[in-house]
Design an enzyme around this catalytic site. Structure first.
Site, PDB file in Angstrom:
ATOM      1  N   HIS A 143      -4.526   1.605  -8.479  1.00  0.00           N
ATOM      2  CA  HIS A 143      -5.175   0.273  -7.396  1.00  0.00           C
ATOM      3  C   HIS A 143      -6.129   0.300  -7.500  1.00  0.00           C
ATOM      4  O   HIS A 143      -7.226   1.029  -8.085  1.00  0.00           O
ATOM      5  CB  HIS A 143      -5.463   1.499  -6.356  1.00  0.00           C
ATOM      6  CG  HIS A 143      -4.365   1.459  -5.004  1.00  0.00           C
ATOM      7  ND1 HIS A 143      -3.401   0.558  -4.106  1.00  0.00           N
ATOM      8  CD2 HIS A 143      -3.692   2.044  -5.140  1.00  0.00           C
ATOM      9  CE1 HIS A 143      -2.396   0.996  -3.684  1.00  0.00           C
ATOM     10  NE2 HIS A 143      -2.333   2.501  -4.022  1.00  0.00           N
ATOM     11  N   LYS A 164     -14.659  -3.530  -3.596  1.00  0.00           N
ATOM     12  CA  LYS A 164     -13.922  -4.702  -5.151  1.00  0.00           C
ATOM     13  C   LYS A 164     -13.792  -6.305  -4.683  1.00  0.00           C
ATOM     14  O   LYS A 164     -13.728  -6.565  -5.284  1.00  0.00           O
ATOM     15  CB  LYS A 164     -12.630  -3.436  -5.329  1.00  0.00           C
ATOM     16  CG  LYS A 164     -12.675  -2.393  -5.151  1.00  0.00           C
ATOM     17  CD  LYS A 164     -11.685  -1.141  -5.813  1.00  0.00           C
ATOM     18  CE  LYS A 164     -10.694  -1.438  -5.045  1.00  0.00           C
ATOM     19  NZ  LYS A 164     -10.779  -0.102  -3.761  1.00  0.00           N
ATOM     20  N   ASP A 182      -5.847  -5.262  -5.620  1.00  0.00           N
ATOM     21  CA  ASP A 182      -5.272  -4.171  -5.042  1.00  0.00           C
ATOM     22  C   ASP A 182      -4.117  -3.762  -5.578  1.00  0.00           C
ATOM     23  O   ASP A 182      -4.354  -2.309  -6.207  1.00  0.00           O
ATOM     24  CB  ASP A 182      -4.595  -4.800  -3.856  1.00  0.00           C
ATOM     25  CG  ASP A 182      -4.165  -3.824  -2.904  1.00  0.00           C
ATOM     26  OD1 ASP A 182      -4.820  -2.425  -2.886  1.00  0.00           O
ATOM     27  OD2 ASP A 182      -3.098  -4.253  -2.060  1.00  0.00           O
ATOM     28  N   ARG A 249     -28.056   7.478 -16.869  1.00  0.00           N
ATOM     29  CA  ARG A 249     -29.472   7.122 -16.116  1.00  0.00           C
ATOM     30  C   ARG A 249     -30.051   6.989 -17.650  1.00  0.00           C
ATOM     31  O   ARG A 249     -30.793   5.454 -17.738  1.00  0.00           O
ATOM     32  CB  ARG A 249     -30.368   8.046 -16.434  1.00  0.00           C
ATOM     33  CG  ARG A 249     -29.922   9.101 -14.750  1.00  0.00           C
ATOM     34  CD  ARG A 249     -30.574   8.419 -13.136  1.00  0.00           C
ATOM     35  NE  ARG A 249     -31.845   7.580 -13.509  1.00  0.00           N
ATOM     36  CZ  ARG A 249     -32.826   8.241 -13.113  1.00  0.00           C
ATOM     37  NH1 ARG A 249     -32.677   9.781 -12.288  1.00  0.00           N
ATOM     38  NH2 ARG A 249     -34.184   7.679 -13.410  1.00  0.00           N
TER      39      ARG A 249
END
Length: 310
Positions: A143, A164, A182, A249
């Site tokens: 998916h 998405k 999908d 980060r």
């Protein structure tokens, strides 16, 4: 993950895909069931390994040299018969193969299609063999949404409703290419992960609030890519489901996700209101390309930091 059924292609599909010169059109319904191309060196030497050849045969300069070493045309034709008795679906010859007329006499009896290409054997492996490999590979469904951004195949994944498909639509409007939405079929081909849409969802994308959208009709067929390598994965995660420290980060190292035995670079992006995710995807792809070239922004930043505090 769900495995799809085994596939085959016909000789006619091969002919339709490439610009071959058809020397003899035999049974084009013959099935090609094994990837790559077969040089049949052992079979030309009259040795049997398998009782049937299930892939396309390629004969070029090396095979021509071997045939030239034989004593007579009769012996050459016997070697051709030995190979054709094994029912290869088709034979491709290059300009370096000079025994076309003798081969033609034998091929007509077996109704074996003979195709000629002006490409070298190396070029045929890069084009024809690669195409056959992609068609016959064992695909697994995952998916996600697959797009090509700046020439990089990006598989966008995340939980249902994270956005998405909407991100893919934004990227298409920015000029990037759509591959699948999908349900993405992926396969490990030669150590690389290839992805493509399945037959049902090809060219279609589901956008919540609008429904099913035909990308080719809305944006043009030039925005559709039939397949792409999965060069990187971007995983979208809703920030309210995670602690802040779970996100990268600094970006000093590359994270990876194992896909069918291959380590694929992974970026995890937090989804929050107000962020234009398509811009972040483009930035992630640019960062990935820079890291592929050996440049890490974080390393330069940390070097500058160390110089300052000294």
């Amino acid at each position: 993950m769900k495995k799809t059924s085994k596939k085959s292609i016909t000789v006619q599909q091969l002919i339709d895909q490439f610009d071959f010169q058809i020397i003899y059109k035999g049974n084009t319904r013959n099935k090609i069931e094994i990837p790559s191309l077969n040089r049949t060196g052992i079979e030309l030497a009259s040795k049997v390994v398998f009782n049937k050849i299930l892939t396309t045969v390629l004969w070029s300069g090396n095979e021509n040299k071997f045939l030239a070493s034989l004593k007579s045309e009769k012996e050459i034709m016997e070697r051709f018969k030995f190979v054709l008795d094994l029912c290869p679906p088709a034979i491709i010859i290059t300009r370096h193969f000079t025994y076309t007329n003798l081969l033609l006499k034998v091929a007509k009896k077996y109704k074996t299609t003979i195709l000629r290409s002006d490409l070298t054997s190396s070029e045929l492996y890069l084009t024809v063999a690669q195409w056959i490999n992609v068609q016959l590979a064992k695909y697994t469904m995952v998916h996600g949404t697959l797009v090509s951004v700046f020439g990089v195949g990006v598989l966008i994944q995340g939980e249902s409703g994270v956005g998405k498909s909407e991100i893919a639509m934004e990227l298409i409007k920015k000029g990037h290419l759509f591959v699948a939405d999908d349900a993405v079929d992926i396969a490990n081909i030669g150590g690389e992960i290839y992805g493509k849409s399945n037959a049902i969802s090809s060219s279609f994308i589901e956008v919540r609030g609008i429904g099913i959208v035909n990308v080719a009709k809305m944006f043009g067929v030039e925005k559709i890519e039939n397949s792409a390598t999965v060069d990187m994965i971007i995983e979208m995660k809703k920030v309210d489901n995670l602690e802040r420290q779970e996100f990268e980060r600094v970006g000093k190292q590359i994270n990876y996700k194992n896909v069918m035995g291959i380590k694929v670079p992974l970026y995890t992006l937090p989804v929050t209101p107000g962020r234009k995710m398509s811009d972040l995807v483009e930035s992630a792809v640019t960062d990935f390309k820079l890291k592929e070239d050996g440049y890490f922004s974080a390393c330069e930043y940390l070097d500058n930091y160390k110089k300052v505090i000294k």
